[in-house]
Scaffold this motif. Sequence first.
Motif, PDB file in Angstrom:
ATOM      1  N   THR A 114       0.856  -1.182   0.000  1.00 20.93           N
ATOM      2  CA  THR A 114       0.000   0.000   0.000  1.00 20.93           C
ATOM      3  C   THR A 114       0.890   1.230   0.000  1.00 20.93           C
ATOM      4  O   THR A 114       2.109   1.116   0.160  1.00 20.93           O
ATOM      5  N   ARG A 115       0.269   2.391  -0.152  1.00 13.59           N
ATOM      6  CA  ARG A 115       1.065   3.616  -0.119  1.00 13.59           C
ATOM      7  C   ARG A 115       0.239   4.785   0.400  1.00 13.59           C
ATOM      8  O   ARG A 115      -0.994   4.775   0.338  1.00 13.59           O
ATOM      9  N   PHE A 116       0.955   5.752   0.921  1.00 14.58           N
ATOM     10  CA  PHE A 116       0.346   7.032   1.290  1.00 14.58           C
ATOM     11  C   PHE A 116       1.075   8.061   0.447  1.00 14.58           C
ATOM     12  O   PHE A 116       2.307   8.053   0.379  1.00 14.58           O
ATOM     13  N   ALA A 117       0.307   8.937  -0.227  1.00 17.03           N
ATOM     14  CA  ALA A 117       0.922   9.796  -1.251  1.00 17.03           C
ATOM     15  C   ALA A 117       0.544  11.265  -1.047  1.00 17.03           C
ATOM     16  O   ALA A 117      -0.193  11.833  -1.849  1.00 17.03           O
ATOM     17  N   PRO A 118       1.048  11.884   0.020  1.00 19.07           N
ATOM     18  CA  PRO A 118       0.655  13.276   0.275  1.00 19.07           C
ATOM     19  C   PRO A 118       1.397  14.271  -0.608  1.00 19.07           C
ATOM     20  O   PRO A 118       2.477  13.980  -1.117  1.00 19.07           O
ATOM     21  N   SER A 119       0.782  15.430  -0.786  1.00 12.12           N
ATOM     22  CA  SER A 119       1.455  16.536  -1.466  1.00 12.12           C
ATOM     23  C   SER A 119       1.978  17.485  -0.389  1.00 12.12           C
ATOM     24  O   SER A 119       1.223  17.843   0.522  1.00 12.12           O
ATOM     25  N   PRO A 120       3.232  17.901  -0.477  1.00 11.61           N
ATOM     26  CA  PRO A 120       3.803  18.753   0.576  1.00 11.61           C
ATOM     27  C   PRO A 120       3.409  20.213   0.392  1.00 11.61           C
ATOM     28  O   PRO A 120       4.257  21.081   0.166  1.00 11.61           O
TER      29      PRO A 120
ATOM     30  N   SER B  56       0.716  15.486 -14.986  1.00 11.35           N
ATOM     31  CA  SER B  56      -0.547  15.744 -14.293  1.00 11.35           C
ATOM     32  C   SER B  56      -0.651  14.736 -13.164  1.00 11.35           C
ATOM     33  O   SER B  56       0.058  13.718 -13.151  1.00 11.35           O
ATOM     34  N   TYR B  57      -1.557  14.994 -12.258  1.00 14.42           N
ATOM     35  CA  TYR B  57      -1.809  14.033 -11.178  1.00 14.42           C
ATOM     36  C   TYR B  57      -2.105  12.650 -11.772  1.00 14.42           C
ATOM     37  O   TYR B  57      -1.519  11.646 -11.354  1.00 14.42           O
ATOM     38  N   HIS B  58      -3.001  12.597 -12.780  1.00 12.19           N
ATOM     39  CA  HIS B  58      -3.451  11.295 -13.291  1.00 12.19           C
ATOM     40  C   HIS B  58      -2.302  10.480 -13.889  1.00 12.19           C
ATOM     41  O   HIS B  58      -2.175   9.288 -13.636  1.00 12.19           O
TER      42      HIS B  58
ATOM     43  N   ILE C  61       6.028  11.158  -2.175  1.00  9.02           N
ATOM     44  CA  ILE C  61       5.817  12.595  -2.058  1.00  9.02           C
ATOM     45  C   ILE C  61       5.337  13.118  -3.416  1.00  9.02           C
ATOM     46  O   ILE C  61       6.074  13.055  -4.409  1.00  9.02           O
ATOM     47  N   GLU C  62       4.106  13.621  -3.455  1.00  8.39           N
ATOM     48  CA  GLU C  62       3.518  14.069  -4.722  1.00  8.39           C
ATOM     49  C   GLU C  62       3.735  15.581  -4.870  1.00  8.39           C
ATOM     50  O   GLU C  62       2.872  16.385  -4.507  1.00  8.39           O
ATOM     51  N   ASP C  63       4.907  15.904  -5.381  1.00 11.04           N
ATOM     52  CA  ASP C  63       5.325  17.317  -5.402  1.00 11.04           C
ATOM     53  C   ASP C  63       5.496  17.847  -6.829  1.00 11.04           C
ATOM     54  O   ASP C  63       6.408  18.617  -7.099  1.00 11.04           O
TER      55      ASP C  63
ATOM     56  N   THR D 293      -5.076   2.722  -1.530  1.00 17.03           N
ATOM     57  CA  THR D 293      -6.046   3.209  -0.547  1.00 17.03           C
ATOM     58  C   THR D 293      -6.041   4.731  -0.618  1.00 17.03           C
ATOM     59  O   THR D 293      -4.996   5.362  -0.586  1.00 17.03           O
ATOM     60  N   ARG D 294      -7.212   5.327  -0.741  1.00 12.56           N
ATOM     61  CA  ARG D 294      -7.318   6.780  -0.800  1.00 12.56           C
ATOM     62  C   ARG D 294      -8.779   7.175  -0.617  1.00 12.56           C
ATOM     63  O   ARG D 294      -9.661   6.306  -0.605  1.00 12.56           O
ATOM     64  N   GLY D 295      -9.027   8.484  -0.504  1.00 14.42           N
ATOM     65  CA  GLY D 295     -10.368   8.966  -0.184  1.00 14.42           C
ATOM     66  C   GLY D 295     -11.361   8.752  -1.306  1.00 14.42           C
ATOM     67  O   GLY D 295     -10.990   8.661  -2.495  1.00 14.42           O
TER      68      GLY D 295
ATOM     69  N   SER E 129       1.018  10.873 -13.401  1.00 12.06           N
ATOM     70  CA  SER E 129       2.073  10.554 -12.432  1.00 12.06           C
ATOM     71  C   SER E 129       1.637   9.451 -11.474  1.00 12.06           C
ATOM     72  O   SER E 129       2.391   8.518 -11.195  1.00 12.06           O
ATOM     73  N   VAL E 130       0.411   9.555 -10.989  1.00 13.84           N
ATOM     74  CA  VAL E 130      -0.049   8.577  -9.997  1.00 13.84           C
ATOM     75  C   VAL E 130      -0.126   7.187 -10.627  1.00 13.84           C
ATOM     76  O   VAL E 130       0.206   6.176 -10.005  1.00 13.84           O
ATOM     77  N   THR E 131      -0.535   7.129 -11.890  1.00 10.42           N
ATOM     78  CA  THR E 131      -0.656   5.830 -12.567  1.00 10.42           C
ATOM     79  C   THR E 131       0.726   5.209 -12.766  1.00 10.42           C
ATOM     80  O   THR E 131       0.945   4.025 -12.475  1.00 10.42           O
TER      81      THR E 131
ATOM     82  N   ASP F  83     -13.153  10.783  -2.602  1.00  7.32           N
ATOM     83  CA  ASP F  83     -13.156  11.911  -3.557  1.00  7.32           C
ATOM     84  C   ASP F  83     -12.413  11.549  -4.837  1.00  7.32           C
ATOM     85  O   ASP F  83     -12.600  12.212  -5.861  1.00  7.32           O
ATOM     86  N   LEU F  84     -11.578  10.504  -4.786  1.00  2.00           N
ATOM     87  CA  LEU F  84     -10.817  10.126  -5.982  1.00  2.00           C
ATOM     88  C   LEU F  84     -11.405   8.910  -6.703  1.00  2.00           C
ATOM     89  O   LEU F  84     -10.826   8.412  -7.670  1.00  2.00           O
ATOM     90  N   PHE F  85     -12.571   8.462  -6.240  1.00  2.89           N
ATOM     91  CA  PHE F  85     -13.173   7.277  -6.862  1.00  2.89           C
ATOM     92  C   PHE F  85     -13.386   7.474  -8.362  1.00  2.89           C
ATOM     93  O   PHE F  85     -13.025   6.620  -9.182  1.00  2.89           O
TER      94      PHE F  85
HETATM   95  N1  GLU Z   1      -1.571  13.367  -3.601  1.00  2.00           N
HETATM   96  C1  GLU Z   1      -2.978  13.139  -3.445  1.00  2.00           C
HETATM   97  C2  GLU Z   1      -3.506  13.964  -2.291  1.00  2.00           C
HETATM   98  O1  GLU Z   1      -2.733  14.476  -1.495  1.00  2.00           O
HETATM   99  C3  GLU Z   1      -3.299  11.680  -3.170  1.00  2.00           C
HETATM  100  C4  GLU Z   1      -3.467  10.948  -4.422  1.00  2.00           C
HETATM  101  C5  GLU Z   1      -3.764   9.457  -4.331  1.00  2.00           C
HETATM  102  O2  GLU Z   1      -3.742   8.878  -3.231  1.00  2.00           O
HETATM  103  O3  GLU Z   1      -3.982   8.869  -5.381  1.00  2.00           O
HETATM  104  O4  GLU Z   1      -4.710  14.119  -2.181  1.00  2.00           O
END
Ligand code: GLU
Length: 287
Positions: free
Chosen positions: A3-9, A200-202, A39-41, A218-220, A204-206, A222-224
């Motif tokens: 799994t991963r956690f991918a926050p933006s700083p 873009s987010y899409h 780190i999604e920067d 795993t994520r909120g 890079s995340v892929t 809102d990204l479904f």
């Molecule tokens: N970087 C995104 C955020 O901080 C998370 C993206 C993801 O988990 O796919 O909301």
Amino acid sequence: MRTRFAPSPTGPLHLGHAYAAILAHDMAHASGGQFLLRIEDIDQSRARPAWETQIYDDLTWLGLTWPTPVLRQSDRLPLYRAALKHLWARGLLYPCTCNRRDIAAAATAPQEGTPLHGPDGIVYPGTCRHIPGTTQPLPDTALRLNAARALNVLRHRPLAKPLWFTETGSTAPQTHTIAPAAFLDTVGDIVLARRDMGTSYHLSVTLDDAAQHITHVTRGTDLFQATQIHVLLQHLLHLPTPTYHHHNLIRDNHGKRLAKRDDARAIATYRAAGDTPHDIRRRVGLA
Ligand code: GLU
């Protein structure tokens, strides 16, 4: 399980981030798997080294561990560019010079009916799609995916199957099938390279979920809706589709989701007020 956690700083982590990070960590550990941090920067106009440092500090304080070095998106721009080049060479991208105002004006023109909103706002009305004569991406333009063409390419592959993913965020695992017609109506030609970022987010995340061999995203919730974009990109770029687990969002007392600027609910604020990591777990319902 990975799994991963991918926050933006771009601000302090708050209770919503604590929930997402602890959930991803606990899910991986419960199955003897691994929890990763990313780190999604890519938005360099908003990312700050001080926020990145605080992310490491807050997560360590919460008792989470992850392998290092941590993957940082700003180190991966050449890989994003290579993927764009590949999609461009297959005729699946086109340059777009529209700004938000142009899109809103075109989408609300009387003949267009009510504009539909997709994962990235108003579904793009296609203004730049058929501008002829561009043989290479121009500097200072965004690149959009020609969604109709992309879906068509996939439909005509040998042994083509419908696009789908498994969602485990609800009580029982569910299969979600992506219908091409609905994708065109409700998602459309999304931006894969923003003018100011080159990605873009899409995109890079892929690419990064695949590079980090993530098995469960795993994520909120809102990204479904964005997940169908990621699944389409996985097929175009020959990447595996992980399982998705979209969790509820932590909300404030008024039912509004927490925002980065909501310092009152920042992990650091609770810490300074004497909370323990267990108190944070309790606050988000993961004690
Ligand atoms: N970087 C995104 C955020 O901080 C998370 C993206 C993801 O988990 O796919 O909301």
